[in-house]
Design a protein around this motif. Structure first.
Motif, PDB file in Angstrom:
ATOM      1  N   GLU A 197       0.826  -1.207   0.000  1.00  0.00           N
ATOM      2  CA  GLU A 197       0.000   0.000   0.000  1.00  0.00           C
ATOM      3  C   GLU A 197       0.861   1.258   0.000  1.00  0.00           C
ATOM      4  O   GLU A 197       0.597   2.221  -0.735  1.00  0.00           O
ATOM      5  N   SER A 198       1.920   1.257   0.801  1.00  0.00           N
ATOM      6  CA  SER A 198       2.776   2.432   0.902  1.00  0.00           C
ATOM      7  C   SER A 198       3.529   2.693  -0.407  1.00  0.00           C
ATOM      8  O   SER A 198       3.599   3.843  -0.871  1.00  0.00           O
ATOM      9  N   VAL A 199       4.081   1.648  -1.018  1.00  0.00           N
ATOM     10  CA  VAL A 199       4.789   1.827  -2.288  1.00  0.00           C
ATOM     11  C   VAL A 199       3.816   2.295  -3.372  1.00  0.00           C
ATOM     12  O   VAL A 199       4.128   3.168  -4.188  1.00  0.00           O
ATOM     13  N   SER A 200       2.607   1.733  -3.382  1.00  0.00           N
ATOM     14  CA  SER A 200       1.596   2.132  -4.352  1.00  0.00           C
ATOM     15  C   SER A 200       1.222   3.603  -4.180  1.00  0.00           C
ATOM     16  O   SER A 200       1.100   4.346  -5.168  1.00  0.00           O
ATOM     17  N   ASP A 201       1.058   4.044  -2.935  1.00  0.00           N
ATOM     18  CA  ASP A 201       0.735   5.445  -2.686  1.00  0.00           C
ATOM     19  C   ASP A 201       1.849   6.369  -3.171  1.00  0.00           C
ATOM     20  O   ASP A 201       1.592   7.417  -3.779  1.00  0.00           O
ATOM     21  N   THR A 202       3.100   5.965  -2.899  1.00  0.00           N
ATOM     22  CA  THR A 202       4.234   6.792  -3.319  1.00  0.00           C
ATOM     23  C   THR A 202       4.301   6.884  -4.840  1.00  0.00           C
ATOM     24  O   THR A 202       4.512   7.968  -5.407  1.00  0.00           O
ATOM     25  N   ALA A 203       4.113   5.752  -5.517  1.00  0.00           N
ATOM     26  CA  ALA A 203       4.141   5.750  -6.985  1.00  0.00           C
ATOM     27  C   ALA A 203       3.009   6.597  -7.551  1.00  0.00           C
ATOM     28  O   ALA A 203       3.203   7.377  -8.498  1.00  0.00           O
ATOM     29  N   GLY A 204       1.810   6.465  -6.998  1.00  0.00           N
ATOM     30  CA  GLY A 204       0.681   7.249  -7.477  1.00  0.00           C
ATOM     31  C   GLY A 204       0.879   8.739  -7.264  1.00  0.00           C
ATOM     32  O   GLY A 204       0.563   9.558  -8.145  1.00  0.00           O
ATOM     33  N   THR A 205       1.413   9.123  -6.105  1.00  0.00           N
ATOM     34  CA  THR A 205       1.671  10.535  -5.836  1.00  0.00           C
ATOM     35  C   THR A 205       2.718  11.090  -6.790  1.00  0.00           C
ATOM     36  O   THR A 205       2.620  12.240  -7.255  1.00  0.00           O
ATOM     37  N   ALA A 206       3.734  10.274  -7.094  1.00  0.00           N
ATOM     38  CA  ALA A 206       4.767  10.720  -8.031  1.00  0.00           C
ATOM     39  C   ALA A 206       4.191  10.963  -9.423  1.00  0.00           C
ATOM     40  O   ALA A 206       4.520  11.952 -10.087  1.00  0.00           O
ATOM     41  N   VAL A 207       3.326  10.064  -9.880  1.00  0.00           N
ATOM     42  CA  VAL A 207       2.678  10.258 -11.179  1.00  0.00           C
ATOM     43  C   VAL A 207       1.833  11.534 -11.159  1.00  0.00           C
ATOM     44  O   VAL A 207       1.862  12.355 -12.081  1.00  0.00           O
ATOM     45  N   LEU A 208       1.074  11.710 -10.095  1.00  0.00           N
ATOM     46  CA  LEU A 208       0.174  12.854  -9.982  1.00  0.00           C
ATOM     47  C   LEU A 208       0.931  14.178 -10.013  1.00  0.00           C
ATOM     48  O   LEU A 208       0.469  15.157 -10.598  1.00  0.00           O
ATOM     49  N   GLN A 209       2.105  14.225  -9.372  1.00  0.00           N
ATOM     50  CA  GLN A 209       2.832  15.482  -9.241  1.00  0.00           C
ATOM     51  C   GLN A 209       3.820  15.739 -10.382  1.00  0.00           C
ATOM     52  O   GLN A 209       4.362  16.839 -10.476  1.00  0.00           O
ATOM     53  N   THR A 210       4.082  14.737 -11.205  1.00  0.00           N
ATOM     54  CA  THR A 210       5.040  14.927 -12.304  1.00  0.00           C
ATOM     55  C   THR A 210       4.398  14.875 -13.686  1.00  0.00           C
ATOM     56  O   THR A 210       4.987  15.364 -14.649  1.00  0.00           O
ATOM     57  N   ASP A 211       3.210  14.288 -13.815  1.00  0.00           N
ATOM     58  CA  ASP A 211       2.577  14.170 -15.129  1.00  0.00           C
ATOM     59  C   ASP A 211       2.111  15.515 -15.680  1.00  0.00           C
ATOM     60  O   ASP A 211       2.341  15.810 -16.848  1.00  0.00           O
ATOM     61  N   PRO A 212       1.450  16.389 -14.887  1.00  0.00           N
ATOM     62  CA  PRO A 212       0.996  17.666 -15.451  1.00  0.00           C
ATOM     63  C   PRO A 212       2.174  18.612 -15.693  1.00  0.00           C
ATOM     64  O   PRO A 212       3.231  18.474 -15.066  1.00  0.00           O
ATOM     65  N   PRO A 213       2.007  19.591 -16.578  1.00  0.00           N
ATOM     66  CA  PRO A 213       3.032  20.631 -16.718  1.00  0.00           C
ATOM     67  C   PRO A 213       3.150  21.427 -15.429  1.00  0.00           C
ATOM     68  O   PRO A 213       2.213  21.491 -14.630  1.00  0.00           O
ATOM     69  N   ALA A 214       4.318  22.038 -15.216  1.00  0.00           N
ATOM     70  CA  ALA A 214       4.610  22.675 -13.931  1.00  0.00           C
ATOM     71  C   ALA A 214       3.579  23.735 -13.551  1.00  0.00           C
ATOM     72  O   ALA A 214       3.216  23.861 -12.379  1.00  0.00           O
ATOM     73  N   HIS A 215       3.079  24.500 -14.529  1.00  0.00           N
ATOM     74  CA  HIS A 215       2.165  25.595 -14.199  1.00  0.00           C
ATOM     75  C   HIS A 215       0.756  25.110 -13.862  1.00  0.00           C
ATOM     76  O   HIS A 215      -0.083  25.911 -13.451  1.00  0.00           O
ATOM     77  N   LEU A 216       0.491  23.803 -14.003  1.00  0.00           N
ATOM     78  CA  LEU A 216      -0.837  23.267 -13.709  1.00  0.00           C
ATOM     79  C   LEU A 216      -0.845  22.311 -12.522  1.00  0.00           C
ATOM     80  O   LEU A 216      -1.895  21.793 -12.170  1.00  0.00           O
ATOM     81  N   ARG A 217       0.284  22.067 -11.921  1.00  0.00           N
ATOM     82  CA  ARG A 217       0.351  21.021 -10.904  1.00  0.00           C
ATOM     83  C   ARG A 217      -0.463  21.352  -9.656  1.00  0.00           C
ATOM     84  O   ARG A 217      -1.040  20.467  -9.037  1.00  0.00           O
ATOM     85  N   GLY A 218      -0.511  22.611  -9.270  1.00  0.00           N
ATOM     86  CA  GLY A 218      -1.330  22.977  -8.126  1.00  0.00           C
ATOM     87  C   GLY A 218      -2.800  22.690  -8.367  1.00  0.00           C
ATOM     88  O   GLY A 218      -3.500  22.157  -7.505  1.00  0.00           O
ATOM     89  N   ARG A 219      -3.288  23.024  -9.571  1.00  0.00           N
ATOM     90  CA  ARG A 219      -4.700  22.786  -9.880  1.00  0.00           C
ATOM     91  C   ARG A 219      -5.016  21.299  -9.987  1.00  0.00           C
ATOM     92  O   ARG A 219      -6.077  20.855  -9.563  1.00  0.00           O
ATOM     93  N   VAL A 220      -4.076  20.517 -10.515  1.00  0.00           N
ATOM     94  CA  VAL A 220      -4.296  19.072 -10.583  1.00  0.00           C
ATOM     95  C   VAL A 220      -4.351  18.484  -9.173  1.00  0.00           C
ATOM     96  O   VAL A 220      -5.211  17.639  -8.868  1.00  0.00           O
TER      97      VAL A 220
END
Length: 413
Positions: A314-337
Motif C-alpha cells: 500500500e505504501s509503495v503504491s501510494d508513493t508511486a501514485g503521488t509521483a505520477v500525480l505530481q510529475t505528469d501535469p506541466p509545472a504551471h498546472l500542478r497545483g490545480r491538478v
C-alpha cells in the motif's frame, strides 16, 4: 531538502498529536462517538468544494510565501484552540468552527507544501523526494500518536495544541531559508504567473484532468482501492476483535505492524525512478489478493504475517501514485491538478468508511475483506483488458511526393 524533511517531521508529529487529542476532547465535551465523527467530517468537508480553488492559488502565488502564510495561519488556529481549552471556554460549536477553518486553510497548505518539497530537488529526483516525504509522514504519525498520550497525561489537553502550534511556527521559520537544487523545476511567478492563471483558470485545470487518460486511470485505481480496501483501521479492528477473538492489545499489535510496513514501503518507494499508473495498478491488485487471504486468516498469528506485506504494498503504491500525480501535469498546472485530486480524495474519505461499514454489516468482516479484494482485483484486471483492446490508429499512407520541378509562383498567386 534535509531541513524541509526535519520540519515536516516536526509538523506531522504535532498534527497527529492534535488529531489524537481532538477526538478525546470531543468525547470529553459531548460524550458522543457520533460527534467525534462529525468533527472529523467538518474538517475534511472544505476540501470537497475548495481544493480546486486552493490548487489554483498555489499555481498563481509564490510557493514559499504561500506555504509560509498557510503554516502561520494553522499555528494561529492551534494556539487559539489551546488557549480556549486551557481557559475551559471551548464548546462544541467553537470547536466545529475552528475545525472548518483548519480544513479551509489546508486546501491551500497541502498542495503548496507538497510542491515546495519537489522544488528542492532536481526533476529526476522528484519520485525519490516524494518517497522521503511518505517516510517522514509515517514516522511523524507514529511519533505524534505516542507523544499525544504522554503529553495529555503529564501536561493536559491544551499542551498538545500548543505543541502543534509551535510545530507550524518551526516550519514557517525554515521556509525562507530553503533553496531549490540545480536542475529543479522552477515555478513561474510574477506577471507570467498572473497571465498563466488568467489563461488557465480553475475550469481549464478541471478540463486538463478530465482529458488526461493517465490521471483518470489513476483516479479509478485509487478510488476503488480506497473504498473497498485500505481502511484497515476499520476492517481489521472488527476482524481482530470479532472472529479472531482478540482484544484492544491485539489490535494495537496489528496497528504497529501496519505502521512499520508503511515505513518500509516508504523507504522502498523512495527508490522509484520511473513510477507509472501500470505499477500502481499492479501493486493495488497485489494488495487486494493479500487482503483476500487476510480475510480468511484462521488466527491472529497468520494475520500478522500478512499485514506487513499489505502495508508495504500500500505504501509503495501510494508513493508511486503521488509521483505520477505530481510529475505528469506541466509545472504551471500542478497545483490545480492536486486541487482536483484533493476534491476527489475527499469523496473517497467521506464515502468509503460508511460503504465499507454497510458491507461488513451484510457480509461480516471476513466477507467484507474478501469481497473488497475481489472487487479491487477484478476492476483493475478489467481496466487492463479494456486498455489493451483500445483500437490503435493505423498510419495513413501518404502519396509519394512529386519531385517534378514546379514553375516559380507568380506575383498574382
Amino acid at each position: 531538502m534535509r531541513w524541509w524533511s526535519v520540519a515536516n517531521f516536526v509538523s506531522n508529529a504535532g498534527t497527529w498529536m492534535q488529531l489524537t487529542v481532538q477526538n478525546l476532547l470531543v468525547l470529553q465535551i459531548t460524550g458522543s462517538a457520533a460527534a467525534t465523527g462529525l468533527s472529523m467530517s467538518v474538517q475534511a468537508a472544505p476540501a470537497l468544494l475548495m481544493s480546486v480553488l486552493g490548487g489554483a492559488a498555489v499555481d498563481r502565488w509564490p510557493r514559499k510565501l504561500t506555504a509560509a502564510v498557510s503554516q502561520a495561519l494553522l499555528a494561529v488556529i492551534a494556539f487559539t484552540t489551546a488557549t480556549l481549552v486551557a481557559l475551559d471556554r471551548l464548546d462544541m460549536t467553537t470547536l466545529m468552527v475552528l475545525a472548518a477553518v483548519t480544513g479551509t486553510v489546508a486546501t491551500v497548505d497541502n498542495p503548496a507544501c507538497a510542491l515546495l518539497g519537489n522544488d528542492l530537488v532536481p526533476a529526476e529526483d522528484v519520485p525519490s523526494a516524494i518517497g522521503v516525504g511518505a517516510l517522514v509522514f509515517n514516522a511523524g504519525r507514529l511519533a505524534g500518536a505516542a507523544l499525544a498520550g504522554m503529553t495529555v497525561g503529564f501536561l493536559g489537553t491544551a499542551a498538545a495544541y500548543f505543541a502543534n502550534g509551535f510545530s507550524f511556527l518551526f516550519v514557517t521559520a525554515v521556509i525562507p531559508f530553503l533553496r531549490p537544487a540545480a536542475g529543479a523545476v522552477r515555478q513561474v511567478t510574477g506577471r507570467a504567473a498572473r497571465r498563466s492563471a488568467s489563461d488557465m483558470g480553475v475550469r481549464e485545470g478541471l478540463a486538463f484532468f478530465a482529458r488526461r487518460p493517465r490521471l483518470l486511470a489513476l483516479a479509478g485505481v485509487t478510488g476503488v482501492s480506497a473504498v473497498f480496501g485500505r481502511n484497515y483501521g476499520l476492517t481489521l479492528a472488527v476482524l481482530v476483535t470479532g472472529p479472531l477473538a482478540g482484544g484492544a492489545g491485539a489490535f494495537g499489535t496489528v496497528s504497529t505492524v501496519l505502521a512499520a510496513g508503511g515505513i518500509i514501503g516508504a523507504v522502498l518507494g523512495a527508490r522509484l525512478r520511473r513510477p507509472s499508473v501500470r505499477l500502481v495498478g499492479a501493486l493495488a491488485a497485489t494488495g487486494a489478493l493479500l487482503q483476500i487471504v487476510a480475510g480468511m486468516s484462521p488466527s491472529l498469528a497468520v494475520l500478522l504475517v500478512l499485514v506487513l506485506p499489505m502495508a508495504v504494498v500500500e505504501s509503495v503504491s501510494d508513493t508511486a501514485g503521488t509521483a505520477v500525480l505530481q510529475t505528469d501535469p506541466p509545472a504551471h498546472l500542478r497545483g490545480r491538478v492536486l486541487g482536483v485530486w484533493g476534491s476527489i480524495g475527499t469523496v473517497w474519505s467521506l464515502g468509503g468508511p460508511p460503504a465499507l461499514g454497510l458491507l461488513m454489516e451484510l457480509a461480516g468482516p471476513r466477507g467484507a475483506l474478501v469481497t473488497g479484494g475481489v472487487v479491487i482485483a477484478a476492476s483493475i484486471a478489467s481496466g487492463h483488458l479494456l486498455h489493451g483492446r483500445r483500437p490503435v490508429a493505423t498510419p495513413v499512407a501518404l502519396p509519394a511526393k512529386d519531385t517534378t520541378p514546379q514553375p516559380a509562383l507568380q506575383t498574382a498567386a
